[in-house]
Scaffold this motif. Structure first.
Motif, mmCIF file in Angstrom:
data_model
loop_
_atom_site.group_PDB
_atom_site.id
_atom_site.type_symbol
_atom_site.label_atom_id
_atom_site.label_comp_id
_atom_site.label_asym_id
_atom_site.label_seq_id
_atom_site.Cartn_x
_atom_site.Cartn_y
_atom_site.Cartn_z
ATOM 1 N N ARG A 124 -33.318 9.487 -42.694
ATOM 2 C CA ARG A 124 -33.901 8.674 -43.763
ATOM 3 C C ARG A 124 -34.563 9.545 -44.831
ATOM 4 N N ILE A 125 -35.181 10.643 -44.415
ATOM 5 C CA ILE A 125 -35.770 11.574 -45.379
ATOM 6 C C ILE A 125 -34.678 12.237 -46.206
ATOM 7 N N TYR A 126 -33.562 12.598 -45.542
ATOM 8 C CA TYR A 126 -32.459 13.233 -46.270
ATOM 9 C C TYR A 126 -31.868 12.289 -47.313
ATOM 10 N N GLU A 127 -31.877 10.987 -47.008
ATOM 11 C CA GLU A 127 -31.366 10.015 -47.976
ATOM 12 C C GLU A 127 -32.224 9.980 -49.232
ATOM 13 N N ILE A 128 -33.500 10.338 -49.108
ATOM 14 C CA ILE A 128 -34.389 10.401 -50.274
ATOM 15 C C ILE A 128 -34.190 11.719 -51.016
ATOM 16 N N ILE A 129 -34.068 12.807 -50.259
ATOM 17 C CA ILE A 129 -33.969 14.139 -50.856
ATOM 18 C C ILE A 129 -32.658 14.328 -51.614
ATOM 19 N N LEU A 130 -31.555 13.876 -51.034
ATOM 20 C CA LEU A 130 -30.239 14.192 -51.595
ATOM 21 C C LEU A 130 -30.044 13.703 -53.031
ATOM 22 N N PRO A 131 -30.259 12.405 -53.338
ATOM 23 C CA PRO A 131 -30.016 11.975 -54.730
ATOM 24 C C PRO A 131 -30.918 12.665 -55.738
ATOM 25 N N ILE A 132 -32.174 12.940 -55.346
ATOM 26 C CA ILE A 132 -33.083 13.653 -56.249
ATOM 27 C C ILE A 132 -32.554 15.053 -56.530
ATOM 28 N N THR A 133 -32.135 15.724 -55.468
ATOM 29 C CA THR A 133 -31.622 17.083 -55.603
ATOM 30 C C THR A 133 -30.384 17.120 -56.480
ATOM 31 N N VAL A 134 -29.428 16.252 -56.186
ATOM 32 C CA VAL A 134 -28.172 16.245 -56.927
ATOM 33 C C VAL A 134 -28.409 15.907 -58.393
ATOM 34 N N LEU A 135 -29.279 14.942 -58.674
ATOM 35 C CA LEU A 135 -29.560 14.536 -60.049
ATOM 36 C C LEU A 135 -30.113 15.698 -60.866
ATOM 37 N N PHE A 136 -31.172 16.338 -60.366
ATOM 38 C CA PHE A 136 -31.793 17.434 -61.107
ATOM 39 C C PHE A 136 -30.872 18.643 -61.182
ATOM 40 N N PHE A 137 -30.099 18.850 -60.125
ATOM 41 C CA PHE A 137 -29.172 19.979 -60.142
ATOM 42 C C PHE A 137 -28.117 19.792 -61.225
ATOM 43 N N LEU A 138 -27.512 18.601 -61.269
ATOM 44 C CA LEU A 138 -26.470 18.354 -62.256
ATOM 45 C C LEU A 138 -27.010 18.410 -63.672
ATOM 46 N N ILE A 139 -28.219 17.867 -63.878
ATOM 47 C CA ILE A 139 -28.826 17.939 -65.212
ATOM 48 C C ILE A 139 -29.023 19.396 -65.623
ATOM 49 N N SER A 140 -29.582 20.189 -64.711
ATOM 50 C CA SER A 140 -29.877 21.590 -65.021
ATOM 51 C C SER A 140 -28.611 22.394 -65.256
ATOM 52 N N ILE A 141 -27.625 22.218 -64.400
ATOM 53 C CA ILE A 141 -26.426 23.042 -64.485
ATOM 54 C C ILE A 141 -25.554 22.629 -65.665
ATOM 55 N N LEU A 142 -25.517 21.326 -65.985
ATOM 56 C CA LEU A 142 -24.680 20.859 -67.085
ATOM 57 C C LEU A 142 -25.296 21.169 -68.445
ATOM 58 N N LEU A 143 -26.622 21.307 -68.490
ATOM 59 C CA LEU A 143 -27.260 21.692 -69.747
ATOM 60 C C LEU A 143 -26.877 23.113 -70.157
ATOM 61 N N SER A 144 -26.393 23.892 -69.190
ATOM 62 C CA SER A 144 -25.966 25.255 -69.511
ATOM 63 C C SER A 144 -24.652 25.269 -70.286
#
Length: 371
Positions: A151-171
């Motif tokens: 259940r904790i991983y279900e919270i962590i994963l979307p947050i991680t993926v969202l910020f990761f994609l924003i950061s990496i795509l801004l490059s």
């Protein structure tokens, strides 16, 4: 009445989506921070994105084989059903090797977490202090059981993926498609050389040896493996393309953490965060933390089921062992070297052994038929 310790599903259950999320969190550990460097070092060409795709397909097949094996012994983990296939003593050896593997992965993840934190966020903080802090937090989570962790991983994963994609795509503002050309300019051999380090970054599918026994619907474990492999494959592919396109293969070769260095190489003026590396790092530490807790729990569960005892004392007992292993490498280079050696062992341990055991179980008619 069921025998004690034989069916871990009685209280601690996870859904198909939770199993997929657990697999994704395990896979997306420290690998995404170093993958561009390790694959480019092996291939020496920008075609490593092809190596990533091939590796993802190989890992998916290996994960499905593990699921087919585990579904023949529904409700039991590998530690419990291995003696039915190989006999008691050989199963003990296999179980000990797998437990040691999980311990090593756990120690490596917590050490890399501490290295990154010390280098970028808490410069000068003793390594042991950082490691112990994360370990005790991980212990608190693990004591809640596999459902609590999922259940904790279900919270962590979307947050991680969202910020990761924003950061990496801004490059994309520094992205140059010419850094990825020519495709297959050096032939197919560099692509093949890049497959092995790419396979190491997909390590995680082996957790299905444990997770399948806890699934409410183990018949859908194959679906969990497919989803749990495809999402890391897409994220790794985006990472490789954006890092090489942004800083070139020469930049990826010379950086310890090329993905973080890519995010540090640009600024976006006018936003709440003009530089994203610290935000990405804090978010990604949660991902590495997930891998640590999964492997810590899996190793402790292995001991508990070998000795048919409660898992909680082993969760405490494994902490000093993990700490000592994590402190063995003298620097980050030795940490990577140990991680590479462990990863190479995993290719044979989880790529070959489950297939052999599946064939033996079919020939010897051990376990039920796979639904």
């Amino acid at each position: 009445m069921r025998r004690a310790n034989m069916n871990p599903k009685e209280k601690d259950q996870i859904t198909t989506s939770q199993a997929a999320v657990m697999l994704i969190n395990y896979t997306l550990g420290a690998g995404v921070l170093t993958l561009p460097r390790t694959t480019v070092e092996a291939a020496q060409t920008p075609d490593v994105w092809i190596s990533i795709i091939i590796s993802g397909m190989i890992i998916m097949v290996a994960g499905i084989i593990i699921v087919l094996l585990c579904r023949r012994f529904q409700g039991r983990t590998f530690f419990q059903f291995a003696p039915d296939i190989t006999g008691r003593w050989l199963a003990w050896i296999l179980n000990l090797i797998i437990i040691c593997f999980f311990l090593l992965i756990s120690a490596l993840q917590i050490r890399i977490m501490a290295e990154v934190t010390s280098f970028y966020l808490l410069e000068g903080t003793p390594m042991g202090g950082i490691i112990m802090t994360f370990m005790w937090i991980g212990l608190y989570l693990s004591l809640g059981g596999i459902n609590c962790m999922a259940r904790i991983y279900e919270i962590i994963l979307p947050i991680t993926v969202l910020f990761f994609l924003i950061s990496i795509l801004l490059s994309s503002k520094i992205f140059d498609i010419n850094h990825l050309r020519p495709v297959l300019g050096s032939g197919i051999m560099p692509v093949i050389k890049g497959i092995e380090p790419a396979l190491l970054s997909f390590s995680g599918y082996e957790i299905m040896l444990v997770a399948t026994a806890y699934m409410k619907t183990p018949q859908k474990a194959t679906k969990a493996v497919v989803i749990g492999t495809l999402i890391p494959l897409i994220i790794y592919l985006i990472t490789i393309v954006m890092v090489i396109g942004g800083i070139s293969i020469y930049g990826a070769l010379t950086r310890t953490w090329p993905t973080l260095d890519l995010v540090r190489s640009f600024e976006v003026e006018g936003l709440l965060f003009e530089r994203f590396e610290s935000l990405l790092l804090v978010i990604w530490l949660m991902q590495i933390f997930s891998t640590f807790t999964i492997t810590h729990y899996a190793a402790s569960l292995g001991w508990s089921q070998l000795f048919k005892k409660n898992v909680k004392p082993f969760l405490f007992a494994m902490l000093p062992v993990i700490f000592l292993i994590a402190m063995v490498p003298k620097n980050v280079a030795e940490t990577f070297k140990l991680g590479s050696a462990v990863g190479q062992v995993s290719i044979y341990l989880f790529g070959v052994v489950p297939l052999l055991l599946l064939l033996i179980s079919i020939v010897r008619k051990k376990g039920g038929r796979t639904n």
